[in-house]
Motif scaffolding. Structure first.
Motif, PDB file in Angstrom:
ATOM      1  N   GLU A 101       0.855  -1.196   0.000  1.00 44.77           N
ATOM      2  CA  GLU A 101       0.000   0.000   0.000  1.00 44.77           C
ATOM      3  C   GLU A 101       0.890   1.246   0.000  1.00 44.77           C
ATOM      4  N   PHE A 102       0.536   2.225  -0.851  1.00 40.47           N
ATOM      5  CA  PHE A 102       1.365   3.426  -0.954  1.00 40.47           C
ATOM      6  C   PHE A 102       0.522   4.686  -1.041  1.00 40.47           C
ATOM      7  N   THR A 103       1.201   5.815  -0.812  1.00 40.34           N
ATOM      8  CA  THR A 103       0.652   7.135  -1.112  1.00 40.34           C
ATOM      9  C   THR A 103       1.703   7.869  -1.944  1.00 40.34           C
ATOM     10  N   ALA A 104       1.236   8.820  -2.734  1.00 37.50           N
ATOM     11  CA  ALA A 104       2.135   9.630  -3.563  1.00 37.50           C
ATOM     12  C   ALA A 104       1.396  10.872  -4.018  1.00 37.50           C
ATOM     13  N   ASP A 105       2.155  11.816  -4.521  1.00 36.65           N
ATOM     14  CA  ASP A 105       1.591  13.024  -5.120  1.00 36.65           C
ATOM     15  C   ASP A 105       1.917  13.034  -6.601  1.00 36.65           C
ATOM     16  N   ILE A 106       0.973  13.556  -7.376  1.00 42.57           N
ATOM     17  CA  ILE A 106       1.141  13.802  -8.801  1.00 42.57           C
ATOM     18  C   ILE A 106       0.789  15.269  -8.982  1.00 42.57           C
ATOM     19  N   GLY A 107       1.801  16.119  -9.077  1.00 42.21           N
ATOM     20  CA  GLY A 107       1.518  17.549  -9.118  1.00 42.21           C
ATOM     21  C   GLY A 107       0.816  17.964  -7.835  1.00 42.21           C
ATOM     22  N   ASP A 108      -0.358  18.584  -7.970  1.00 43.43           N
ATOM     23  CA  ASP A 108      -1.102  19.021  -6.786  1.00 43.43           C
ATOM     24  C   ASP A 108      -2.139  18.000  -6.322  1.00 43.43           C
ATOM     25  N   LYS A 109      -2.131  16.825  -6.889  1.00 37.81           N
ATOM     26  CA  LYS A 109      -3.071  15.755  -6.524  1.00 37.81           C
ATOM     27  C   LYS A 109      -2.362  14.716  -5.662  1.00 37.81           C
ATOM     28  N   SER A 110      -3.086  14.166  -4.702  1.00 38.33           N
ATOM     29  CA  SER A 110      -2.569  13.081  -3.864  1.00 38.33           C
ATOM     30  C   SER A 110      -3.328  11.812  -4.188  1.00 38.33           C
ATOM     31  N   CYS A 111      -2.610  10.689  -4.132  1.00 45.26           N
ATOM     32  CA  CYS A 111      -3.271   9.416  -4.400  1.00 45.26           C
ATOM     33  C   CYS A 111      -2.911   8.399  -3.338  1.00 45.26           C
ATOM     34  N   LYS A 112      -3.736   7.396  -3.293  1.00 41.44           N
ATOM     35  CA  LYS A 112      -3.480   6.221  -2.482  1.00 41.44           C
ATOM     36  C   LYS A 112      -3.570   5.046  -3.438  1.00 41.44           C
ATOM     37  N   GLY A 113      -2.686   4.080  -3.264  1.00 49.01           N
ATOM     38  CA  GLY A 113      -2.700   2.963  -4.181  1.00 49.01           C
ATOM     39  C   GLY A 113      -2.204   1.684  -3.562  1.00 49.01           C
ATOM     40  N   VAL A 114      -2.332   0.636  -4.355  1.00 48.38           N
ATOM     41  CA  VAL A 114      -1.888  -0.690  -3.949  1.00 48.38           C
ATOM     42  C   VAL A 114      -1.187  -1.337  -5.132  1.00 48.38           C
ATOM     43  N   ASP A 115      -0.025  -1.918  -4.868  1.00 49.50           N
ATOM     44  CA  ASP A 115       0.665  -2.755  -5.833  1.00 49.50           C
ATOM     45  C   ASP A 115       0.404  -4.204  -5.458  1.00 49.50           C
ATOM     46  N   LEU A 116      -0.151  -4.980  -6.392  1.00 49.51           N
ATOM     47  CA  LEU A 116      -0.396  -6.403  -6.200  1.00 49.51           C
ATOM     48  C   LEU A 116       0.627  -7.139  -7.053  1.00 49.51           C
ATOM     49  N   ILE A 117       1.524  -7.864  -6.421  1.00 51.41           N
ATOM     50  CA  ILE A 117       2.650  -8.470  -7.121  1.00 51.41           C
ATOM     51  C   ILE A 117       2.624  -9.985  -6.925  1.00 51.41           C
ATOM     52  N   THR A 118       2.800 -10.716  -8.032  1.00 53.55           N
ATOM     53  CA  THR A 118       2.887 -12.171  -7.992  1.00 53.55           C
ATOM     54  C   THR A 118       4.270 -12.575  -8.485  1.00 53.55           C
ATOM     55  N   PHE A 119       4.844 -13.589  -7.839  1.00 49.85           N
ATOM     56  CA  PHE A 119       6.214 -14.026  -8.108  1.00 49.85           C
ATOM     57  C   PHE A 119       6.241 -15.476  -8.581  1.00 49.85           C
ATOM     58  N   ASP A 120       7.313 -15.811  -9.318  1.00 54.73           N
ATOM     59  CA  ASP A 120       7.545 -17.215  -9.654  1.00 54.73           C
ATOM     60  C   ASP A 120       8.430 -17.838  -8.563  1.00 54.73           C
ATOM     61  N   ALA A 121       8.802 -19.094  -8.724  1.00 53.13           N
ATOM     62  CA  ALA A 121       9.582 -19.814  -7.714  1.00 53.13           C
ATOM     63  C   ALA A 121      10.971 -19.212  -7.508  1.00 53.13           C
ATOM     64  N   GLU A 122      11.494 -18.508  -8.526  1.00 50.37           N
ATOM     65  CA  GLU A 122      12.810 -17.872  -8.409  1.00 50.37           C
ATOM     66  C   GLU A 122      12.729 -16.467  -7.829  1.00 50.37           C
ATOM     67  N   GLY A 123      11.533 -16.012  -7.538  1.00 50.03           N
ATOM     68  CA  GLY A 123      11.360 -14.679  -6.975  1.00 50.03           C
ATOM     69  C   GLY A 123      11.200 -13.587  -8.012  1.00 50.03           C
ATOM     70  N   ARG A 124      11.125 -13.961  -9.291  1.00 51.65           N
ATOM     71  CA  ARG A 124      10.922 -12.946 -10.331  1.00 51.65           C
ATOM     72  C   ARG A 124       9.451 -12.543 -10.370  1.00 51.65           C
ATOM     73  N   ILE A 125       9.204 -11.299 -10.714  1.00 49.98           N
ATOM     74  CA  ILE A 125       7.838 -10.779 -10.799  1.00 49.98           C
ATOM     75  C   ILE A 125       7.194 -11.290 -12.082  1.00 49.98           C
ATOM     76  N   VAL A 126       6.058 -11.984 -11.947  1.00 45.91           N
ATOM     77  CA  VAL A 126       5.344 -12.506 -13.109  1.00 45.91           C
ATOM     78  C   VAL A 126       4.055 -11.737 -13.377  1.00 45.91           C
ATOM     79  N   GLU A 127       3.567 -11.035 -12.362  1.00 47.99           N
ATOM     80  CA  GLU A 127       2.393 -10.187 -12.551  1.00 47.99           C
ATOM     81  C   GLU A 127       2.490  -9.010 -11.591  1.00 47.99           C
TER      82      GLU A 127
END
Length: 137
Positions: free
Chosen positions: A81-107
């Motif tokens: 879960e993150f927060t950030a600003d884009i210019g004068d706008k603020s956002c809240k977001g979520v990164d959903l990450i899936t990994f393979d057996a070697e730890g590489r990001i697959v999604e």
């Protein structure tokens, strides 16, 4: 027996270091070649590590005051879960990450609110990707 969480922990540690440094040059090492990136802007996912790298390298330039607040990880996925600003706008977001057996990001899927911040991000991303000549189709 190898702990399946270890490769994911290592990938997440490298991810957080890159984001904190705002330097995504090592990102290709973390991505599976045929990974899928799900953007909050478009319905159809982007296929392949090169497109994901272009998008993630650009968004880190667009965001200011980016900060992860909470995270959860298991043997094959993570939610950040993150927060950030884009210019004068603020956002809240979520990164959903899936990994393979070697730890590489697959999604990698990104969810962002509110709509006004998402719109500002979309406009800025489009402008920067056009300047870079990034081909995402």
């Amino acid at each position: 027996m190898t702990d399946p969480a270890k490769p994911i922990e290592a990938t997440l540690q490298r991810w957080h270091q890159m984001v904190a440094a705002r330097d995504m040059r090592l990102l290709p090492d973390l991505l599976a070649p045929d990974m899928v990136f799900r953007s909050p802007f478009v319905f159809t996912p982007y296929q392949g590590a090169a497109k994901a790298h272009a998008l993630l390298s650009t968004v880190i330039e667009v965001f200011s005051n980016f900060r992860y607040h909470r995270s959860y990880a298991d043997a094959s996925s993570a939610v950040l879960e993150f927060t950030a600003d884009i210019g004068d706008k603020s956002c809240k977001g979520v990164d959903l990450i899936t990994f393979d057996a070697e730890g590489r990001i697959v999604e990698f899927e990104v969810l962002i609110r509110p709509a006004s911040a998402l719109n500002a991000l979309s406009q800025e991303m489009a402008a920067r990707l056009a300047l870079k000549g990034a081909a995402l189709k």
